[in-house]
Write a protein that holds these residues in place. Structure first.
Motif, PDB file in Angstrom:
ATOM      1  N   ASP A  51       0.712  -1.231  -0.010  1.00  0.00           N
ATOM      2  CA  ASP A  51      -0.057  -0.040   0.227  1.00  0.00           C
ATOM      3  C   ASP A  51       0.772   1.269   0.081  1.00  0.00           C
ATOM      4  N   GLY A  52       2.180   1.365  -0.073  1.00  0.00           N
ATOM      5  CA  GLY A  52       3.008   2.405  -0.114  1.00  0.00           C
ATOM      6  C   GLY A  52       3.024   3.020   1.306  1.00  0.00           C
ATOM      7  N   SER A  53       2.777   2.821   2.312  1.00  0.00           N
ATOM      8  CA  SER A  53       2.394   3.344   3.373  1.00  0.00           C
ATOM      9  C   SER A  53       3.678   3.660   4.290  1.00  0.00           C
ATOM     10  N   ASN A  54       4.697   2.975   4.090  1.00  0.00           N
ATOM     11  CA  ASN A  54       6.032   3.150   4.809  1.00  0.00           C
ATOM     12  C   ASN A  54       7.128   3.663   4.227  1.00  0.00           C
ATOM     13  N   ALA A  55       6.740   4.615   3.045  1.00  0.00           N
ATOM     14  CA  ALA A  55       7.809   5.162   2.433  1.00  0.00           C
ATOM     15  C   ALA A  55       8.154   6.716   2.832  1.00  0.00           C
ATOM     16  N   VAL A  56       9.504   6.675   3.043  1.00  0.00           N
ATOM     17  CA  VAL A  56      10.205   7.798   3.882  1.00  0.00           C
ATOM     18  C   VAL A  56      11.132   8.365   2.675  1.00  0.00           C
ATOM     19  N   LEU A  92      14.593   5.189  11.233  1.00  0.00           N
ATOM     20  CA  LEU A  92      14.161   4.550  10.101  1.00  0.00           C
ATOM     21  C   LEU A  92      14.600   3.338   9.742  1.00  0.00           C
ATOM     22  N   ASP A  93      14.547   2.522  10.679  1.00  0.00           N
ATOM     23  CA  ASP A  93      14.965   0.884  10.710  1.00  0.00           C
ATOM     24  C   ASP A  93      14.276   0.308   9.203  1.00  0.00           C
ATOM     25  N   PRO A  94      15.110  -0.087   8.592  1.00  0.00           N
ATOM     26  CA  PRO A  94      14.687  -0.764   7.069  1.00  0.00           C
ATOM     27  C   PRO A  94      13.769  -2.007   7.422  1.00  0.00           C
ATOM     28  N   ALA A  95      13.769  -2.422   8.421  1.00  0.00           N
ATOM     29  CA  ALA A  95      12.801  -3.670   8.859  1.00  0.00           C
ATOM     30  C   ALA A  95      11.529  -2.854   8.749  1.00  0.00           C
ATOM     31  N   ASP A  96      11.144  -1.691   9.162  1.00  0.00           N
ATOM     32  CA  ASP A  96      10.104  -0.883   9.171  1.00  0.00           C
ATOM     33  C   ASP A  96       9.581   0.088   8.013  1.00  0.00           C
ATOM     34  N   TRP A  97      10.655   0.629   7.688  1.00  0.00           N
ATOM     35  CA  TRP A  97      10.534   1.786   6.609  1.00  0.00           C
ATOM     36  C   TRP A  97      11.051   1.458   5.191  1.00  0.00           C
ATOM     37  N   PHE A  98      10.497   1.935   4.219  1.00  0.00           N
ATOM     38  CA  PHE A  98      11.261   2.066   2.891  1.00  0.00           C
ATOM     39  C   PHE A  98      11.680   3.435   2.690  1.00  0.00           C
ATOM     40  N   VAL A  99      13.069   3.476   2.672  1.00  0.00           N
ATOM     41  CA  VAL A  99      13.817   4.888   2.878  1.00  0.00           C
ATOM     42  C   VAL A  99      14.429   5.097   1.410  1.00  0.00           C
ATOM     43  N   VAL A 100      14.072   6.389   0.861  1.00  0.00           N
ATOM     44  CA  VAL A 100      14.629   6.502  -0.536  1.00  0.00           C
ATOM     45  C   VAL A 100      15.502   7.934  -0.357  1.00  0.00           C
ATOM     46  N   CYS A 101      16.716   7.910  -0.734  1.00  0.00           N
ATOM     47  CA  CYS A 101      17.664   9.254  -0.835  1.00  0.00           C
ATOM     48  C   CYS A 101      18.045   9.369  -2.047  1.00  0.00           C
ATOM     49  N   ALA A 144       9.227  10.363  -7.260  1.00  0.00           N
ATOM     50  CA  ALA A 144       8.196   9.661  -6.569  1.00  0.00           C
ATOM     51  C   ALA A 144       7.220   8.857  -7.507  1.00  0.00           C
ATOM     52  N   ASP A 145       6.942   9.599  -8.638  1.00  0.00           N
ATOM     53  CA  ASP A 145       6.019   8.929  -9.450  1.00  0.00           C
ATOM     54  C   ASP A 145       6.742   7.838 -10.237  1.00  0.00           C
ATOM     55  N   PHE A 146       7.770   8.092 -10.631  1.00  0.00           N
ATOM     56  CA  PHE A 146       8.683   6.925 -11.147  1.00  0.00           C
ATOM     57  C   PHE A 146       8.665   5.640 -10.040  1.00  0.00           C
ATOM     58  N   LEU A 147       8.778   5.808  -8.787  1.00  0.00           N
ATOM     59  CA  LEU A 147       8.767   4.711  -8.040  1.00  0.00           C
ATOM     60  C   LEU A 147       7.366   4.377  -7.595  1.00  0.00           C
ATOM     61  N   GLY A 148       6.215   4.920  -8.024  1.00  0.00           N
ATOM     62  CA  GLY A 148       5.063   4.662  -7.576  1.00  0.00           C
ATOM     63  C   GLY A 148       4.438   5.055  -6.099  1.00  0.00           C
ATOM     64  N   ILE A 149       5.050   5.958  -5.872  1.00  0.00           N
ATOM     65  CA  ILE A 149       4.957   6.480  -4.317  1.00  0.00           C
ATOM     66  C   ILE A 149       4.171   7.726  -4.381  1.00  0.00           C
ATOM     67  N   ASP A 150       2.726   7.570  -3.949  1.00  0.00           N
ATOM     68  CA  ASP A 150       1.959   8.674  -4.363  1.00  0.00           C
ATOM     69  C   ASP A 150       1.722   9.462  -3.148  1.00  0.00           C
ATOM     70  N   ARG A 151       2.295   9.138  -1.972  1.00  0.00           N
ATOM     71  CA  ARG A 151       2.273   9.914  -0.596  1.00  0.00           C
ATOM     72  C   ARG A 151       3.230   9.249   0.439  1.00  0.00           C
ATOM     73  N   TRP A 152       4.399  10.186   0.512  1.00  0.00           N
ATOM     74  CA  TRP A 152       5.244  10.020   1.640  1.00  0.00           C
ATOM     75  C   TRP A 152       4.813   9.929   3.072  1.00  0.00           C
ATOM     76  N   ALA A 153       5.096   8.789   3.861  1.00  0.00           N
ATOM     77  CA  ALA A 153       4.805   8.688   5.438  1.00  0.00           C
ATOM     78  C   ALA A 153       5.763  10.178   5.954  1.00  0.00           C
ATOM     79  N   ALA A 154       6.709  10.420   5.369  1.00  0.00           N
ATOM     80  CA  ALA A 154       7.296  11.705   5.914  1.00  0.00           C
ATOM     81  C   ALA A 154       8.530  11.942   4.763  1.00  0.00           C
ATOM     82  N   VAL A 155       8.869  13.278   4.735  1.00  0.00           N
ATOM     83  CA  VAL A 155      10.144  13.705   4.187  1.00  0.00           C
ATOM     84  C   VAL A 155      10.861  14.505   5.207  1.00  0.00           C
TER      85      VAL A 155
END
Length: 374
Positions: A51-56, A92-101, A144-155
């Motif tokens: 559902d993309g809910s853990n993207a940071v 931002l433990d990778p076990a919980d979050w999908f982190v993009v930099c 974000a569009d390329f990655l299919g992420i409509d909404r970040w949990a946090a920036v």
């Protein structure tokens, strides 16, 4: 030393991944030019939920890059700059979050910038256009569009990264739930612009700069001297006077002074910082990104800062460093006060000045963890 420390195709890729954006329709920059296609170098940690809910999204500062976490390795000359935060047990433990930099637009570590090849096979070099923080965020939205992420949990970001966080919150409020803004303000101050102007002049006055067209220069003939001077000036503003005196003052050196032509310890320290940056960065990128910071103003063409911040719907956490003389705490106080409904200003206690947002990783980790729980 090579004429530029920019990453180039054919160099080790390390952990970088790649996205191409604005391929069909170019990016229209705020200053009027167009740019495209744009290549974005980025790194990720963790796994994106269905559902993309853990993207940071984490955004780096002026001379940072996409290597948020990880060791020195082929393709990455420096260790991760917020290593402890993106680690087991970290905020931002990778076990919980999908982190993009991502590496920022105009940077020199894989994303399209002055050292990149333009149409026709020539480097942009002196033809590189003026960028703004807003332009950089437009590319991050496209990523974000390329990655299919409509909404970040946090920036999340500090310094120049914090400026981009603010632009995300103001310009694309529907695309993020939370924002963590560290060690910046809503608009560049005259003093910040002045410091950047002196650094830019140091680079441009270096004969090796050649008006920005130095990429074909032989090793040792590029603008490393100008870059080094710029870095020395900048680094003084990144730290604070009590820390420098405690580490390098007369008392710290047992009263010894270089009366016989030697060097003060603080001079050697600044030389070390200058050489490190010149070896891994690009002078044109330094100028481009510094100018984008000069132009930072979330209120431009939006009715002013207050009207712009009124657009924000994200849950915003603002943090500042108590010894920061480049982005003093009053700027974060003003920003936090202009964002009603948020938590109190988070103060990072540090003797390291502006660099405290990098040095005090444990305190920043707590700030980010608290923001994610809000």
């Amino acid at each position: 030393m090579p004429a530029s420390g920019a990453w180039q195709p054919g160099d080790p890729e390390g952990r970088r991944r790649w996205a191409t954006v604005f391929a069909d329709s170019p990016l229209c920059l705020e200053a009027g030019a167009t740019l495209g296609p744009v290549t974005v170098a980025y790194e990720t940690w963790g796994t994106l939920r269905p559902d993309g809910s853990n993207a940071v999204l984490v955004l780096h500062a002026l001379t940072g890059d996409s290597h948020l976490a990880g060791p020195v390795e082929a393709g990455h000359p420096s260790p991760g700059w917020w290593e402890a935060i993106v680690a087991p047990g970290g905020a931002l433990d990778p076990a919980d979050w999908f982190v993009v930099c991502p590496n920022v637009l105009g940077g020199c570590q894989g994303t399209t910038g002055p050292a990149s090849l333009a149409t026709g096979g020539r480097r942009y070099a002196s033809a590189w256009p003026t960028l703004t923080i807003r332009d950089q965020v437009a590319v991050e939205v496209a990523l974000a569009d390329f990655l299919g992420i409509d909404r970040w949990a946090a920036v999340v970001g500090g310094s120049m990264g914090g400026m981009r966080v603010l632009e995300w919150a103001v310009g694309a409020p529907e695309r993020l739930e939370r924002a963590v803004v560290v060690a910046c303000g809503p608009v560049a101050t005259a003093e910040q612009i002045a410091w950047c102007a002196v650094q830019a002049q140091a680079i441009r006055l270096d004969p090796g700069f050649a008006g920005g067209d130095y990429y074909d220069a032989p090793p040792g003939a590029g603008p490393a001297r100008g870059m080094g001077t710029a870095r020395r000036i900048g680094h003084i503003t990144y730290r604070c006077e009590p820390e420098l005196d405690a580490r390098f003052g007369h008392d710290a050196q047992d009263g010894e002074a270089p009366l016989a032509g030697g060097r003060f310890a603080v001079e050697s320290y600044l030389d070390h910082q200058a050489l490190k940056l010149a070896a891994r960065f690009d002078a044109n990128s330094y100028l481009s990104l510094s100018r984008a910071m000069d132009l930072h103003d979330v209120g431009r063409d939006r009715g002013g800062v207050a009207a712009a911040l009124a657009r924000v719907t994200a849950k915003v956490t603002v943090a500042g460093v108590d010894s920061d003389r480049l982005y003093p705490l009053r700027l974060q106080e003003q920003l936090a006060a202009a964002l009603p409904g948020g938590p109190p200003l988070q103060i990072i206690t540090s003797a390291a000045g502006h660099d405290g947002f990098l040095v005090e990783a444990d305190q920043v980790d707590k700030v980010v963890a608290g923001a994610l729980q809000w």
